[in-house]
Design an enzyme around this catalytic site. Structure first.
Site, mmCIF file in Angstrom:
data_model
loop_
_atom_site.group_PDB
_atom_site.id
_atom_site.type_symbol
_atom_site.label_atom_id
_atom_site.label_comp_id
_atom_site.label_asym_id
_atom_site.label_seq_id
_atom_site.Cartn_x
_atom_site.Cartn_y
_atom_site.Cartn_z
ATOM 1 N N THR A 13 0.702 -1.273 0.099
ATOM 2 C CA THR A 13 0.010 -0.168 0.044
ATOM 3 C C THR A 13 0.942 1.297 0.037
ATOM 4 O O THR A 13 0.298 2.294 -0.386
ATOM 5 C CB THR A 13 -0.767 -0.037 1.395
ATOM 6 O OG1 THR A 13 -1.697 -1.148 1.074
ATOM 7 C CG2 THR A 13 -1.719 1.339 1.450
ATOM 8 N N THR A 92 1.412 -4.211 4.205
ATOM 9 C CA THR A 92 1.334 -4.645 5.795
ATOM 10 C C THR A 92 0.715 -6.324 5.967
ATOM 11 O O THR A 92 0.917 -6.632 6.949
ATOM 12 C CB THR A 92 0.201 -3.505 6.441
ATOM 13 O OG1 THR A 92 -0.848 -3.518 5.838
ATOM 14 C CG2 THR A 92 0.924 -2.268 6.175
ATOM 15 N N ASP A 93 -0.063 -6.622 4.938
ATOM 16 C CA ASP A 93 -0.685 -7.889 5.050
ATOM 17 C C ASP A 93 0.113 -9.203 5.696
ATOM 18 O O ASP A 93 -0.165 -9.708 6.613
ATOM 19 C CB ASP A 93 -1.267 -8.213 3.942
ATOM 20 C CG ASP A 93 -2.663 -7.130 3.919
ATOM 21 O OD1 ASP A 93 -2.971 -6.557 4.432
ATOM 22 O OD2 ASP A 93 -3.310 -7.202 2.693
HETATM 23 N N1 ASP Z 1 -2.858 -5.194 0.507
HETATM 24 C C1 ASP Z 1 -1.772 -4.643 1.092
HETATM 25 C C2 ASP Z 1 -0.431 -5.382 0.977
HETATM 26 O O1 ASP Z 1 -0.188 -6.138 2.004
HETATM 27 C C3 ASP Z 1 -1.850 -3.808 2.254
HETATM 28 C C4 ASP Z 1 -0.862 -2.880 2.830
HETATM 29 O O2 ASP Z 1 0.059 -2.775 2.474
HETATM 30 O O3 ASP Z 1 -1.508 -2.106 3.860
HETATM 31 O O4 ASP Z 1 0.433 -4.932 0.245
#
Ligand code: ASP
Length: 311
Positions: A13, A92-93
């Site tokens: 993200t 973050t995932d």
């Molecule tokens: N779906 C995204 C990822 O993990 C979520 C994020 O980065 O916050 O790449």
């Protein structure tokens, strides 16, 4: 004194964009290059920083091939005399999984810092630039070492960090352990020591990623049974992690299937499905226990242990 920081981009993200700046969820991850992310932080201009794009993906799709490449590139840069630390921009995932994988393989003597964002680069309230700035601060910190996650002003050890919120900007927590430090206006306020460990080494993962052992996660829950376990064993799983209830307890209808799997040569690692805490006073007699690891960390642990047998 080494003074160069290398930033390895993998997407997420933090590199995401949306057509509407007010849209915090309807964005596409992994659109901006790591060089673009760096350019968006004026405070980093003029510093000794290099940027390298290792991957460009939404971390929900993280895979073993990318992990292998990331570990190799991080190790390469960390070994350079002029490099004081490496930063990885990451979704973050699965950030906590990548952090644990890198810590177990590299356990670096210099800081290897993962960061990301909960809002895309185009958002009104984008958190990526501040997180990146803080991550570089930690990568430059004298005496810092190990794999850490820097997020929303906190520094978390790979061992402890969990993503605990799906939306909030401070989405990560170290649970009972608490953060190692906080980053405040470019300075660290330390709470505890940096994470140390014995690296398994890159040789452990020097096998074709497609041939890495397949370790699957099952859980104990109301109404659980053994059919899933039997199907996974029949389908060729090399190892199983069971996310057990509470302090490692297993449903009566699930446990025999797990024992059958272990007897058939498919190792089973037990951990708690609770968001916090460890398995306390639990013996390995029933099934080996991964005392402090989350199910996702335990999956990595078992896979790395099986890789010692050659992938
Ligand atoms: N779906 C995204 C990822 O993990 C979520 C994020 O980065 O916050 O790449």
């Amino acid at each position: 004194m080494p003074s160069t920081v290398v930033i390895l981009g993998t997407g997420g993200t933090i590199a995401g964009t949306a057509s509407n700046p007010a849209d915090n969820v309807g964005y596409t991850a992994a659109q901006r290059s790591v060089a673009d992310l760096l350019a968006a932080v004026p405070a980093l201009r003029g510093q000794a920083i290099e940027a390298e794009q290792v991957a460009q993906l939404d971390s929900k799709d993280m895979d073993h091939a990318t992990w292998q490449q990331l570990a190799q590139r991080a190790a390469f840069h960390l070994a350079r005399a002029e490099v004081c630390g490496v930063v990885v921009t990451h979704g973050t995932d699965t950030m906590e999984e990548t952090a644990w994988f890198l810590q177990r393989v590299l356990a670096p003597a210099k800081p290897l810092v993962l960061t990301g964002a909960m809002r895309p680069a185009t958002a009104l309230q984008t958190d990526g630039p501040q997180n990146l700035l803080d991550a570089v601060t930690v990568a430059r910190e004298a005496g810092a070492c190990g794999v850490v996650v820097v997020f929303a002003g906190q520094v978390h050890a790979a061992q402890d960090v969990r993503k605990v919120h799906s939306y909030r900007l401070d989405a990560f927590s170290s649970g009972d352990a608490g953060p190692i430090a906080r980053v405040e206006e470019g300075r660290l306020r330390r709470h505890r020591t940096w994470p140390v460990g014995t690296p398994l080494g890159l040789a452990r993962i020097a096998f074709e990623p497609a041939s890495w052992p397949r370790v699957e996660i099952v859980s104990s829950h109301a109404g659980a049974g053994g059919a899933m376990v039997d199907a996974l064993v029949a389908g060729g799983a090399h190892g199983l992690v069971v996310a057990a209830t509470g302090n490692g307890s297993l449903h009566n209808a699930l446990e025999p299937a797990l024992r059958r799997a272990a007897t058939a040569g498919v190792p089973v690692l037990r951990c708690t499905r609770c968001a916090g805490g460890a398995l306390v006073g639990v013996s390995d007699a029933m099934l080996p226990a991964a005392a402090t690891l989350s199910p996702w960390q335990a999956r990595i642990e078992l896979m790395l242990s099986l890789l010692a047998g050659g992938g």
